[in-house]
Design a protein around this motif. Structure first.
Motif, PDB file in Angstrom:
ATOM      1  N   ARG A  13      -4.261  26.624  -4.325  1.00  0.00           N
ATOM      2  CA  ARG A  13      -2.917  26.689  -4.908  1.00  0.00           C
ATOM      3  C   ARG A  13      -2.383  25.318  -5.260  1.00  0.00           C
ATOM      4  O   ARG A  13      -1.192  25.136  -5.467  1.00  0.00           O
ATOM      5  CB  ARG A  13      -1.962  27.353  -3.918  1.00  0.00           C
ATOM      6  N   ARG A  36     -12.593  49.049   0.499  1.00  0.00           N
ATOM      7  CA  ARG A  36     -11.427  48.192   0.634  1.00  0.00           C
ATOM      8  C   ARG A  36     -11.373  47.149  -0.468  1.00  0.00           C
ATOM      9  O   ARG A  36     -11.317  45.965  -0.199  1.00  0.00           O
ATOM     10  CB  ARG A  36     -11.450  47.520   2.003  1.00  0.00           C
ATOM     11  N   CYS A  90     -11.289  47.872  10.149  1.00  0.00           N
ATOM     12  CA  CYS A  90     -10.831  47.214   8.914  1.00  0.00           C
ATOM     13  C   CYS A  90     -10.315  45.818   9.215  1.00  0.00           C
ATOM     14  O   CYS A  90     -10.491  44.881   8.451  1.00  0.00           O
ATOM     15  CB  CYS A  90      -9.676  47.983   8.284  1.00  0.00           C
ATOM     16  N   PRO A 139       3.296  26.994   3.934  1.00  0.00           N
ATOM     17  CA  PRO A 139       2.344  28.055   3.562  1.00  0.00           C
ATOM     18  C   PRO A 139       0.904  27.593   3.649  1.00  0.00           C
ATOM     19  O   PRO A 139      -0.001  28.403   3.801  1.00  0.00           O
ATOM     20  CB  PRO A 139       2.706  28.383   2.109  1.00  0.00           C
ATOM     21  N   PRO A 186      -7.639  38.605  -4.242  1.00  0.00           N
ATOM     22  CA  PRO A 186      -6.849  37.540  -3.618  1.00  0.00           C
ATOM     23  C   PRO A 186      -7.635  36.227  -3.540  1.00  0.00           C
ATOM     24  O   PRO A 186      -7.045  35.155  -3.648  1.00  0.00           O
ATOM     25  CB  PRO A 186      -6.545  38.084  -2.220  1.00  0.00           C
ATOM     26  N   PHE A 187      -8.947  36.323  -3.386  1.00  0.00           N
ATOM     27  CA  PHE A 187      -9.770  35.119  -3.284  1.00  0.00           C
ATOM     28  C   PHE A 187      -9.687  34.232  -4.524  1.00  0.00           C
ATOM     29  O   PHE A 187      -9.920  33.036  -4.439  1.00  0.00           O
ATOM     30  CB  PHE A 187     -11.235  35.506  -3.040  1.00  0.00           C
ATOM     31  N   ARG A 205      -1.557  35.104  13.899  1.00  0.00           N
ATOM     32  CA  ARG A 205      -1.879  33.756  13.456  1.00  0.00           C
ATOM     33  C   ARG A 205      -0.756  32.787  13.805  1.00  0.00           C
ATOM     34  O   ARG A 205      -0.989  31.683  14.276  1.00  0.00           O
ATOM     35  CB  ARG A 205      -2.116  33.765  11.951  1.00  0.00           C
ATOM     36  N   ALA A 206       0.483  33.260  13.599  1.00  0.00           N
ATOM     37  CA  ALA A 206       1.624  32.386  13.872  1.00  0.00           C
ATOM     38  C   ALA A 206       1.753  32.082  15.358  1.00  0.00           C
ATOM     39  O   ALA A 206       2.344  31.084  15.744  1.00  0.00           O
ATOM     40  CB  ALA A 206       2.899  33.042  13.353  1.00  0.00           C
ATOM     41  N   VAL A 224     -11.247  43.538   1.064  1.00  0.00           N
ATOM     42  CA  VAL A 224      -9.978  43.005   1.587  1.00  0.00           C
ATOM     43  C   VAL A 224      -9.180  44.146   2.197  1.00  0.00           C
ATOM     44  O   VAL A 224      -9.450  45.305   1.924  1.00  0.00           O
ATOM     45  CB  VAL A 224      -9.138  42.363   0.456  1.00  0.00           C
ATOM     46  N   GLN A 258       4.072  29.988  -2.725  1.00  0.00           N
ATOM     47  CA  GLN A 258       2.825  30.633  -2.292  1.00  0.00           C
ATOM     48  C   GLN A 258       2.888  31.196  -0.877  1.00  0.00           C
ATOM     49  O   GLN A 258       1.855  31.575  -0.314  1.00  0.00           O
ATOM     50  CB  GLN A 258       1.627  29.655  -2.405  1.00  0.00           C
ATOM     51  N   SER A 259       4.075  31.274  -0.303  1.00  0.00           N
ATOM     52  CA  SER A 259       4.211  31.879   1.029  1.00  0.00           C
ATOM     53  C   SER A 259       3.686  33.306   1.017  1.00  0.00           C
ATOM     54  O   SER A 259       2.967  33.737   1.910  1.00  0.00           O
ATOM     55  CB  SER A 259       5.674  31.937   1.439  1.00  0.00           C
ATOM     56  N   MET A 305       1.551  34.659  -0.907  1.00  0.00           N
ATOM     57  CA  MET A 305       0.114  34.772  -1.151  1.00  0.00           C
ATOM     58  C   MET A 305      -0.680  34.701   0.154  1.00  0.00           C
ATOM     59  O   MET A 305      -1.839  35.077   0.206  1.00  0.00           O
ATOM     60  CB  MET A 305      -0.359  33.675  -2.111  1.00  0.00           C
ATOM     61  N   ASN A 306      -0.057  34.192   1.219  1.00  0.00           N
ATOM     62  CA  ASN A 306      -0.733  34.132   2.509  1.00  0.00           C
ATOM     63  C   ASN A 306      -0.989  35.498   3.112  1.00  0.00           C
ATOM     64  O   ASN A 306      -1.747  35.637   4.067  1.00  0.00           O
ATOM     65  CB  ASN A 306       0.079  33.290   3.496  1.00  0.00           C
ATOM     66  N   LEU A 317      -6.997  31.324  -4.241  1.00  0.00           N
ATOM     67  CA  LEU A 317      -6.966  30.594  -2.977  1.00  0.00           C
ATOM     68  C   LEU A 317      -6.525  29.148  -3.124  1.00  0.00           C
ATOM     69  O   LEU A 317      -5.779  28.640  -2.304  1.00  0.00           O
ATOM     70  CB  LEU A 317      -8.340  30.631  -2.313  1.00  0.00           C
ATOM     71  N   LEU A 369     -11.133  36.509   7.319  1.00  0.00           N
ATOM     72  CA  LEU A 369     -11.283  35.744   6.083  1.00  0.00           C
ATOM     73  C   LEU A 369      -9.954  35.152   5.628  1.00  0.00           C
ATOM     74  O   LEU A 369      -8.888  35.570   6.069  1.00  0.00           O
ATOM     75  CB  LEU A 369     -11.819  36.657   4.978  1.00  0.00           C
ATOM     76  N   ASP A 370     -10.033  34.216   4.708  1.00  0.00           N
ATOM     77  CA  ASP A 370      -8.833  33.711   4.057  1.00  0.00           C
ATOM     78  C   ASP A 370      -8.143  34.845   3.340  1.00  0.00           C
ATOM     79  O   ASP A 370      -8.804  35.737   2.839  1.00  0.00           O
ATOM     80  CB  ASP A 370      -9.235  32.638   3.036  1.00  0.00           C
ATOM     81  N   PRO A 371      -6.833  34.845   3.216  1.00  0.00           N
ATOM     82  CA  PRO A 371      -5.950  33.815   3.756  1.00  0.00           C
ATOM     83  C   PRO A 371      -5.449  34.109   5.174  1.00  0.00           C
ATOM     84  O   PRO A 371      -4.811  33.248   5.759  1.00  0.00           O
ATOM     85  CB  PRO A 371      -4.766  33.868   2.786  1.00  0.00           C
ATOM     86  N   LEU A 372      -5.760  35.288   5.752  1.00  0.00           N
ATOM     87  CA  LEU A 372      -5.200  35.579   7.075  1.00  0.00           C
ATOM     88  C   LEU A 372      -5.836  34.705   8.163  1.00  0.00           C
ATOM     89  O   LEU A 372      -5.160  34.221   9.047  1.00  0.00           O
ATOM     90  CB  LEU A 372      -5.363  37.061   7.417  1.00  0.00           C
ATOM     91  N   ARG A 373      -7.149  34.536   8.091  1.00  0.00           N
ATOM     92  CA  ARG A 373      -7.891  33.699   9.032  1.00  0.00           C
ATOM     93  C   ARG A 373      -7.332  33.800  10.448  1.00  0.00           C
ATOM     94  O   ARG A 373      -6.979  32.812  11.075  1.00  0.00           O
ATOM     95  CB  ARG A 373      -7.846  32.245   8.566  1.00  0.00           C
ATOM     96  N   LEU A 395     -11.597  42.220   8.771  1.00  0.00           N
ATOM     97  CA  LEU A 395     -11.455  41.478   7.511  1.00  0.00           C
ATOM     98  C   LEU A 395     -10.406  40.374   7.625  1.00  0.00           C
ATOM     99  O   LEU A 395     -10.375  39.465   6.800  1.00  0.00           O
ATOM    100  CB  LEU A 395     -11.076  42.434   6.375  1.00  0.00           C
ATOM    101  N   GLY A 450      -2.431  37.848   1.544  1.00  0.00           N
ATOM    102  CA  GLY A 450      -3.703  38.351   1.012  1.00  0.00           C
ATOM    103  C   GLY A 450      -3.579  39.764   0.490  1.00  0.00           C
ATOM    104  O   GLY A 450      -4.565  40.479   0.378  1.00  0.00           O
TER     105      GLY A 450
END
Ligand code: SF4
Ligand code: SF4
Ligand code: SF4
Ligand code: SF4
Lengths: 314, 607
Positions: A132, A67, B386, A264, A126-127, B374-375, B359, B553-554, B556-557, A130, B392-396, B389, B559
């Motif tokens: 931004r 992945r 899978c 965001p 993506p990391f 998350r929301a 990722v 950056q919306s 980018m969340n 992070l 981790l950031d950014p999904l957390r 995963l 990931g």
């Protein structure tokens, strides 16, 4: 058939760096990112070595690595091979399919005689993106090919992915690197040719033969000229650094939570009085979404100049 | 004496063909040659390829299947053994925990047809949730644990395991590790031998474990262990390699080549089995050298056994109890012991490494599911797949993760304990069938107020895309009946079941809100195939109209690995671009873009 024979024999196709008939095993480390074809490279090499009667051990890491994580494969061959893994500082050749991965494994290469062959392809995880905040750097390798060349005995930064793209198949980049590798290890060219052909999908034999030849010729040319492609990222454009500051008019906030849900950076919340509040100011990027989305104009985003602070930090 | 070992090797004296095989491929080859008729497993790294390779041998020779979990796989293999056939089941270390219930009784019952468990440990935790040492299970069950050290031995020991199994009336573990399972080396292979089929033996006192029978069988197990000790002490598979006598090393499995790499001249006792341990052999070896070291990965099993004989031995003081071994680790231990010189240290230039954890793939359907999770502001019990995963950031988006199928049970507990946030459990389709179903029934029965998100990506994705009862295909790719999740879940008593396409972000958000608002057990099925398996999905890639991007950056969340920063800036922040080679066109980023500047790329760009 004719595709196979189209792999050109270079004028200087003499085996160069290693003699695997020596007692010590030859150590080749192949690294990259999941999905790039690291395993194919190591299988071709292992099969070649085995056909020459060497003991071969090939050890790979996969699983989650599929992945988009980091993937590596150790290939060791020689008259006697015990450990399947290569210790730090013991690799004779490091083949990297991605620039930052090449750098990650650099300490595994022999300091005095190691050969570094690395695609300049950059896969930015993506990391790396992070933080931004305004002016935040991308957390991706900044080392240049020249720095690497100064560190190891032989270094080649080759834009294999672009070469493969120009041949019409980006996925053949790993075979470009195999072509480059063929100039360093002692196996005869027809053997390379036969083995590569046996391992790539039938439909792609023509492209891969061409890719192999490109890689091989590139090293030959590089040996007689400058040995690196430009792996340096474009310079960061100038921008005006600033410090975002939120002005929230409590009386106008109707507790609709739109800004909270859509920020965001998730740095807003409704406080005990159900008024929008900035709880993590260090995360706010000043993107202005809250300002735009608030139906009651309760939020204003100010971008205060921060020049002195930035200068001080530098 | 015709030991089983000789019998096993005698099988392939006629044909010798050298092949480069991984440990797992070698195990599969050996099992096929040994005449296995039934093999079952649940996929799990690093064990997965054992069954995948067995399925490449003719279907007339053996039945190979994916089972819903490891206990079922072991029960299936035991069934075949009862019926007189040689049988195999494979699992990763944590899978043996699932199978442990059947396993601990299998040891009492023994075998009719040979029964071999391939258990693959993961020292170093390359892709698992813990690092346990399966050899302890062998000790607990008093059965032999064979530890091959390379692919040739993986092949040899697997064949030997069937011989031992039948000769001693015992299940046998062949223990591999990630390193062995995924290392390719040369193996000399032979032909399949047809083992004459036995028939079911009607022996209730052995086959039916009621207390009266089990008491007798426990004595048999203890007596069998003593016989196995004798056998393993004299069989040629354990060997002493003589060298200088100032010290000696006892080792087994994948540690052996490391010891040899680091100490080419040492005296070594290489054990074929790390359980049970042959006392006379250990005594003889230890007496022949001045100092004894044990090199074994993870737990000090051999070390403790030697110490219990009153022999002075060094082991875990020098070699770590956690993590994978390597020649460097073994060397460091012997440096600490003062037997090897410290390696020269020099100032290496070490570039700062780029952080690159695995990722979710570009366009992974789990991305949007976890955006919605998350929301929702819920407390989220996660599971194995899978989608782990997404922690981790950014999904957390995940708060807990324990073991296969634990999410639903964990959620019930949290809800019952009075968690103030709404409680959501997330679980994949394969994991749900593996161990989630009983927990779901529990949730209904105990009237827990939870929402379950069933992430149905139509495949066992994390281990590389294996079939399961929900995919409509068998291990061999043949058509099979397919589970109807909605009907199944309703039949468990769930009143609120809904299916949603997770690529429709708004619908997913809305449906999850409804599920959470429902009082009782609600199951939301997120229905979208994995983009890698069974077919690789690749739609037209999207493109950011850079001049319009406000760098909010919306997007980018998400990931999504196809999204990255461009070299352009807006008000000091990076504008975003999309890698057309990676993008699969799922449109999720376009759905979250605040100013609608992400569009399907014009053909000129795709070129
Ligand atoms: S400007 Fe508003 S929306 Fe943007 S990061 Fe700051 S608080 Fe969040
Ligand atoms: S393999 Fe499938 S399920 Fe797993 S991360 Fe990739 S797309 Fe998602
Ligand atoms: S459409 Fe957007 S989110 Fe989906 S794969 Fe492409 S870049 Fe990623
Ligand atoms: S969401 Fe749209 S505007 Fe915001 S950074 Fe992404 S592409 Fe740019």
């Amino acid at each position: 058939m004719n595709e196979q024979s189209s792999i050109a024999v270079n004028a200087d196709s003499e085996p160069v760096a290693f003699n695997a008939a020596l007692a010590e095993p030859t150590n080749v480390l192949i690294v990259g990112v999941g999905g790039q074809g690291v395993i194919l490279v190591s299988k071709v090499l292992a099969s070649l070595a085995q056909a020459h009667g060497y003991e071969v051990k090939q050890s790979e890491v996969h699983g989650m690595a599929k992945r988009g994580g980091t993937v590596f494969s150790h290939v060791r061959f020689g008259p006697r091979v015990w450990s399947p893994t290569i210790a730090k500082g013991e690799a004779d050749v490091l083949i990297a399919l991605e620039w930052a991965e090449g750098l990650r494994w650099l300490p595994h290469l022999k300091r005095d005689t190691g050969v570094f062959i690395c695609d300049t392809k950059r896969i930015v995880p993506p990391f790396a993106c992070l933080s931004r905040r305004p002016g935040a750097p991308m957390r991706y390798s900044t080392e240049t090919a020249e720095q690497v060349a100064a560190y190891v005995s032989e270094a080649y930064a080759i834009d294999a992915t672009k070469m493969a793209e120009e041949l019409g198949n980006e996925r053949a980049a790993n075979v470009v690197l195999l072509g480059a590798l063929s100039t360093v290890l002692e196996f005869a060219l027809p053997e390379w040719e036969k083995t590569v052909t046996a391992f790539v999908p039938k439909k792609t034999i023509a492209v891969n033969s061409a890719a192999f030849e490109l890689g091989r010729n590139w090293i030959a040319e590089a040996k007689s000229g400058p040995a690196t492609a430009d792996a340096v990222p474009a310079p960061v454009p100038a921008h005006a650094p600033y410090q975002p500051r939120l002005e929230i008019t409590d009386a106008w906030c109707k507790s609709c939570e739109i800004c909270v849900k859509l920020c965001p950076e998730r740095c807003l919340t409704l406080n005990a009085d159900r008024i929008a509040t900035l709880v993590a100011p260090e995360k706010c990027t000043g993107c202005r979404l809250c300002e735009w989305l608030c139906p009651d104009f309760a939020i204003r985003v100010h971008l205060d100049p921060e020049a002195p602070a930035m200068e001080a930090a530098q | 004496m015709h030991t089983p070992w000789q019998a096993a090797t005698a099988l392939n004296t006629d044909v010798k063909e050298l092949r480069p095989l991984t440990g797992n491929e070698a195990i599969a080859r050996a099992a096929w040659e040994a005449g296995v008729r039934v093999a079952a497993a649940y996929p799990g790294t690093p064990s997965t390829e054992v069954l995948e390779n067995l399925a490449t041998y003719p279907a007339e020779d053996l039945h190979a299947q994916w089972s819903t979990n490891e206990k079922v796989a072991l029960d299936v293999a035991m069934g075949a053994s009862f019926a007189g056939s040689r049988a195999l089941c494979a699992m990763k270390h944590v899978g043996l925990n699932v199978a442990a219930d059947a396993f601990m009784t299998a040891t009492y019952i023994g075998v009719n047809g040979g029964l071999v468990l391939i258990v693959c440990d993961d020292p170093g935790i390359h892709s698992s949730q813990n690092e346990q040492d399966s050899r302890i299970y062998g000790q607990l069950a008093s059965i032999p644990v064979l530890e091959p050290s390379d692919a040739q031995e993986a092949y040899d020991f697997t064949k030997l395991a069937f011989e031992i199994s039948e000769q001693f009336d015992t299940p046998v573990i062949v223990r591999s590790t990630t390193r062995l399972s995924h290392t390719r080396s040369t193996v000399s292979v032979g032909l399949r031998c047809e083992v004459p089929p036995r028939v079911f033996l009607e022996r209730p006192s052995k086959n039916v474990m009621i207390p009266a029978h089990a008491r007798g069988r426990h004595l048999f197990v203890l007596e069998r262990e003593a016989r196995l000790k004798d056998y393993l002490g004299t069989a040629e598979v354990s060997r002493i390699e003589k060298g200088q006598t100032s010290f000696g090393v006892v080792t087994a499995g994948t540690c052996y080549p490391y010891v040899r790499e680091v100490l080419p001249d040492a005296t070594v006792l290489k054990l074929a089995a790390s359980w049970p341990l042959p006392e006379p052999l250990l005594r003889e070896f230890c007496a022949s050298v001045d100092q004894v070291f044990v090199v074994e990965e993870l737990e000090p099993i051999i070390e403790k056994e030697i110490a219990s004989l009153g022999i002075k031995v060094e082991g875990k003081r020098l070699f770590p109890r956690a993590g994978e071994f390597s020649p460097e680790v073994v060397r460091a231990g012997f440096v600490k012991a003062g037997l090897l010189p410290a390696p020269p240290s020099y100032n290496a230039w070490v570039p700062e490494p780029v952080v690159r954890p695995p990722v979710l793939c570009a366009g992974c359907p789990h991305t949007s599911s976890f955006m919605a999770v998350r929301a929702s502001g819920a407390r989220v019990a996660g599971d194995i797949g899978c989608y782990t995963l997404a922690v981790l950031d950014p999904l957390r988006g995940i708060d807990t993760c324990v073991a296969m199928g634990s999410s639903i049970g964990n959620a019930i507990g949290m809800a019952k304990a009075g968690e103030t946030k709404p409680v959501v459990a997330t679980i994949g389709d394969s994991t749900f069938l593996h161990a989630g179903l009983p927990a779901l029934i529990d949730a209904v029965y105990n009237q827990a107020n939870i929402a379950v998100m069933l992430l149905d990506n139509h495949i066992t994705a994390m281990t590389g895309g294996q079939e399961h009862p929900g995919t409509g295909k068998t291990l061999r790719g043949e058509p099979a009946p397919q589970v109807d999740y909605e009907a199944l879940i309703k039949a468990c008593g769930v009143k609120w079941v809904k299916k949603v396409d997770s690529y429709d972000l708004a619908a997913t958000h809305q449906a999850l809100r409804e599920a959470i608002a429902y009082r009782g057990v609600a199951v939301l099925i997120s229905n979208r195939p994995c983009v890698l398996d069974p077919i690789k999905i690749k739609g037209p890639p999207l493109e950011v109209i850079t001049s319009q991007c406000t760098a909010c950056q919306s997007c980018m969340n998400l990931g999504c690995p196809a999204l990255t920063w461009s070299d352009e800036w807006f008000e000091g922040r990076h504008r975003v671009k999309i890698d057309p080679a990676l993008c699969i066109g799922c449109t999720l980023c376009a759905q979250v873009c605040t100013i609608d500047c992400i569009k399907i790329a014009s053909p000129a760009v795709t070129q």
